[in-house]
Enzyme design. Sequence first.
Site, short mmCIF file in Angstrom:
data_model
loop_
_atom_site.label_atom_id
_atom_site.label_comp_id
_atom_site.label_asym_id
_atom_site.label_seq_id
_atom_site.Cartn_x
_atom_site.Cartn_y
_atom_site.Cartn_z
N LEU A 60 0.80 -1.23 0.00
CA LEU A 60 0.00 0.00 0.00
C LEU A 60 0.83 1.28 0.00
CD1 LEU A 60 -2.90 1.24 0.38
CD2 LEU A 60 -2.49 1.08 2.85
N TYR A 61 2.03 1.24 0.56
CA TYR A 61 2.80 2.46 0.77
C TYR A 61 3.17 3.11 -0.57
CZ TYR A 61 3.44 0.77 5.60
OH TYR A 61 3.24 0.31 6.88
N SER A 62 2.66 4.31 -0.76
CA SER A 62 2.93 5.08 -1.98
C SER A 62 2.67 4.26 -3.24
CB SER A 62 4.35 5.64 -1.97
OG SER A 62 4.51 6.60 -0.94
N ASP A 63 1.55 3.50 -3.17
CA ASP A 63 1.11 2.75 -4.35
C ASP A 63 2.19 1.82 -4.88
OD1 ASP A 63 -0.69 2.01 -6.36
OD2 ASP A 63 0.01 3.57 -7.72
N GLY A 64 2.91 1.17 -3.96
CA GLY A 64 3.93 0.20 -4.35
C GLY A 64 5.30 0.77 -4.57
#
Length: 326
Positions: A60-64
């Site tokens: 999830l973090y920064s869209d991968g």
Amino acid sequence: MEFTKLGNTGLDVSRICLGCMGFGVAERWSHPWVIDEEHSRPVIKKALELGINFFDTANLYSDGTSEEIVGRALKDYANRDEIVLATKVWGRMHQGPNGAGLSRKAIMSEIDKSLKRLGTDYVDLYQIHRWDYTTPIEETMEAMHDVVKAGKARYIGASAMYAWQFLKALHVAEKNGWTRFVSMQNHLNLIYREEEREMLPLCREEKIGVIPYSPLASGRLTRDRGETTDRSKTDQVQKRKYDAMADADQSIVDRVAELAEKHGVPRSRIALAWLLQKQPVSAPIVGATKSPHLEDVVGALSLKLAPDEIAYLEEPYVPHPVVGAN
């Protein structure tokens, strides 16, 4: 650096874990304070130089893009066999049906995508990021077991849920002969101690390694009230976690500052030294985004608080609303 076994496993992890939520492409997420790859790589390199071998990120973090940055840096700077690499699954990665959650479909799809972004054949610790109220836990646990048996993860862990949920997951796995969770990544620090009521005793009893997130309360334990940072000005999650109880927590923050002055150390060392003595905490997850902060963090390992100092820090605490479990 000190190392410890993660829960009831043979896996050696550094007693400090570098949380990688702060690395990524800001435009790809709701957190404008994250730092880009150019600024992330020196932090990751410094962590390795200090002996940190444990790195935690999430799809999830920064869209991968956090996974991508961490994967490239570790490939350039580290020996994969000595690195303990953790990531998580659950958050929404695309719109429409099956774009989030812990269904078998989501887990099997997301582990492959995470491995591709990380540039590795396996992760050492694959964690469910939150509880999925729409998927039977039996389906989730069997899928996580199959990820391990396929060689795509060495161990599995959980994060941020109620103790009854975690115990149910452990029971389902044991009942069916599936892989059990070995770790719990939960919300725990000097101004949020609700996990001491049920989750920590459960983890002690079940020999689960605890790797707390927000050990410095998003920096609130390290600075005066009213002092701001780029992150504190824009981080709405931080505000939701701590604003409501800020007045009640202030005396604890003040005592951290007092003991830091007494010992002649940064406040972060006091807060982490307190957390490191909690059982069964294995490795607090520290989200440093500046290299000098890592030296302050690692310094906490050599600071041993006296029993009366621990009591002094804990004495003002009052019950808090549960934050993070749902």
